[in-house]
Design a protein around this motif. Structure first.
Motif, mmCIF file in Angstrom:
data_model
loop_
_atom_site.group_PDB
_atom_site.id
_atom_site.type_symbol
_atom_site.label_atom_id
_atom_site.label_comp_id
_atom_site.label_asym_id
_atom_site.label_seq_id
_atom_site.Cartn_x
_atom_site.Cartn_y
_atom_site.Cartn_z
ATOM 1 N N VAL A 36 0.818 -1.208 0.000
ATOM 2 C CA VAL A 36 0.000 0.000 0.000
ATOM 3 C C VAL A 36 0.855 1.263 0.000
ATOM 4 O O VAL A 36 1.782 1.397 0.796
ATOM 5 C CB VAL A 36 -0.935 0.021 1.235
ATOM 6 N N ALA A 37 0.506 2.195 -0.899
ATOM 7 C CA ALA A 37 1.099 3.527 -0.905
ATOM 8 C C ALA A 37 0.086 4.464 -0.272
ATOM 9 O O ALA A 37 -1.043 4.587 -0.748
ATOM 10 C CB ALA A 37 1.410 3.981 -2.321
ATOM 11 N N LEU A 38 0.466 5.077 0.845
ATOM 12 C CA LEU A 38 -0.400 6.015 1.540
ATOM 13 C C LEU A 38 -0.137 7.408 0.977
ATOM 14 O O LEU A 38 0.972 7.911 1.051
ATOM 15 C CB LEU A 38 -0.107 6.001 3.038
ATOM 16 N N VAL A 39 -1.169 8.037 0.428
ATOM 17 C CA VAL A 39 -1.034 9.337 -0.220
ATOM 18 C C VAL A 39 -1.963 10.328 0.459
ATOM 19 O O VAL A 39 -3.108 9.994 0.764
ATOM 20 C CB VAL A 39 -1.406 9.245 -1.716
ATOM 21 N N GLY A 40 -1.468 11.548 0.704
ATOM 22 C CA GLY A 40 -2.327 12.557 1.308
ATOM 23 C C GLY A 40 -1.585 13.839 1.610
ATOM 24 O O GLY A 40 -0.407 13.990 1.285
ATOM 25 N N LEU A 41 -2.310 14.754 2.225
ATOM 26 C CA LEU A 41 -1.791 16.088 2.493
ATOM 27 C C LEU A 41 -1.244 16.269 3.902
ATOM 28 O O LEU A 41 -0.792 17.355 4.247
ATOM 29 C CB LEU A 41 -2.901 17.120 2.252
ATOM 30 N N GLU A 42 -1.302 15.225 4.725
ATOM 31 C CA GLU A 42 -0.867 15.323 6.119
ATOM 32 C C GLU A 42 0.256 14.311 6.381
ATOM 33 O O GLU A 42 0.005 13.209 6.859
ATOM 34 C CB GLU A 42 -2.048 15.072 7.050
ATOM 35 N N PRO A 43 1.496 14.699 6.078
ATOM 36 C CA PRO A 43 2.602 13.740 6.166
ATOM 37 C C PRO A 43 2.790 13.129 7.547
ATOM 38 O O PRO A 43 3.179 11.966 7.657
ATOM 39 C CB PRO A 43 3.823 14.541 5.732
ATOM 40 N N GLU A 44 2.508 13.882 8.600
ATOM 41 C CA GLU A 44 2.687 13.322 9.952
ATOM 42 C C GLU A 44 1.726 12.164 10.191
ATOM 43 O O GLU A 44 2.122 11.108 10.700
ATOM 44 C CB GLU A 44 2.479 14.406 11.029
ATOM 45 N N LEU A 45 0.463 12.358 9.824
ATOM 46 C CA LEU A 45 -0.517 11.287 10.008
ATOM 47 C C LEU A 45 -0.230 10.111 9.089
ATOM 48 O O LEU A 45 -0.376 8.953 9.486
ATOM 49 C CB LEU A 45 -1.938 11.807 9.756
ATOM 50 N N GLU A 48 2.502 8.136 10.723
ATOM 51 C CA GLU A 48 1.995 7.357 11.859
ATOM 52 C C GLU A 48 1.246 6.121 11.364
ATOM 53 O O GLU A 48 1.411 5.031 11.915
ATOM 54 C CB GLU A 48 1.065 8.215 12.711
ATOM 55 N N ASN A 49 0.420 6.298 10.340
ATOM 56 C CA ASN A 49 -0.332 5.165 9.798
ATOM 57 C C ASN A 49 0.609 4.118 9.211
ATOM 58 O O ASN A 49 0.412 2.923 9.407
ATOM 59 C CB ASN A 49 -1.329 5.645 8.732
ATOM 60 N N ALA A 50 1.640 4.565 8.508
ATOM 61 C CA ALA A 50 2.604 3.639 7.916
ATOM 62 C C ALA A 50 3.341 2.856 8.997
ATOM 63 O O ALA A 50 3.531 1.643 8.869
ATOM 64 C CB ALA A 50 3.595 4.407 7.038
ATOM 65 N N GLU A 51 3.751 3.545 10.057
ATOM 66 C CA GLU A 51 4.439 2.862 11.162
ATOM 67 C C GLU A 51 3.556 1.801 11.784
ATOM 68 O O GLU A 51 4.011 0.700 12.091
ATOM 69 C CB GLU A 51 4.846 3.867 12.238
ATOM 70 N N ARG A 52 2.289 2.143 11.978
ATOM 71 C CA ARG A 52 1.353 1.209 12.592
ATOM 72 C C ARG A 52 1.114 -0.008 11.701
ATOM 73 O O ARG A 52 1.022 -1.133 12.184
ATOM 74 C CB ARG A 52 0.031 1.920 12.905
ATOM 75 N N LEU A 53 1.022 0.209 10.385
ATOM 76 C CA LEU A 53 0.767 -0.904 9.473
ATOM 77 C C LEU A 53 1.995 -1.785 9.289
ATOM 78 O O LEU A 53 1.871 -2.993 9.155
ATOM 79 C CB LEU A 53 0.294 -0.378 8.110
ATOM 80 N N GLY A 54 3.188 -1.189 9.260
ATOM 81 C CA GLY A 54 4.416 -1.973 9.167
ATOM 82 C C GLY A 54 4.900 -2.194 7.751
ATOM 83 O O GLY A 54 4.925 -1.281 6.940
ATOM 84 N N VAL A 59 4.920 5.878 2.196
ATOM 85 C CA VAL A 59 4.215 7.166 2.225
ATOM 86 C C VAL A 59 4.638 7.961 0.999
ATOM 87 O O VAL A 59 5.824 8.094 0.718
ATOM 88 C CB VAL A 59 4.548 7.965 3.510
ATOM 89 N N VAL A 60 3.659 8.477 0.277
ATOM 90 C CA VAL A 60 3.922 9.323 -0.883
ATOM 91 C C VAL A 60 3.308 10.686 -0.590
ATOM 92 O O VAL A 60 2.094 10.831 -0.529
ATOM 93 C CB VAL A 60 3.318 8.724 -2.172
ATOM 94 N N HIS A 61 4.174 11.657 -0.356
ATOM 95 C CA HIS A 61 3.703 13.022 -0.065
ATOM 96 C C HIS A 61 4.532 14.037 -0.853
ATOM 97 O O HIS A 61 5.325 14.778 -0.298
ATOM 98 C CB HIS A 61 3.797 13.319 1.429
ATOM 99 N N PRO A 62 4.376 14.031 -2.179
ATOM 100 C CA PRO A 62 5.112 15.008 -2.982
ATOM 101 C C PRO A 62 4.410 16.358 -2.940
ATOM 102 O O PRO A 62 3.254 16.441 -2.532
ATOM 103 C CB PRO A 62 5.047 14.412 -4.387
#
Length: 87
Positions: A36-45, A48-54, A59-62
């Motif tokens: 899963v690539a997590l994409v969004g406007l809130e890099p901190e969240l 955190e979500n990526a760390e929790r999922l493992g 994280v993609v935040h360009p």
């Protein structure tokens, strides 16, 4: 939940993955074995979500103001977990 389409081992690009529906979709896909690539406007969240999922998460935040940078960020981020994107 049964499905005729297997998601395990496939790669998904989930927008809005910092919270709400996008976060829920990312969690569900990951739980079923997807990369899963997590994409969004809130890099901190997103972080955190990526760390929790493992594993098998990136994280993609360009910078969204430059479309070329966005696409480059997407491609580079996805390449970290898979050679192709399925969803």
């Amino acid at each position: 939940m049964s499905s005729s389409w297997q998601i395990a081992g496939r790669t998904a690009f989930v927008t809005g993955a910092a919270r709400g529906i996008g976060k829920g979709i990312a969690e569900r896909l990951h739980a079923r074995g997807a990369n899963v690539a997590l994409v969004g406007l809130e890099p901190e969240l997103l972080g955190e979500n990526a760390e929790r999922l493992g594993a098998k998460v990136v994280v993609v935040h360009p910078p969204f103001r430059w479309q070329r940078d966005y696409v480059r960020g997407f491609v580079e981020g996805m390449a970290k977990i898979s050679e192709e994107t399925d969803v």
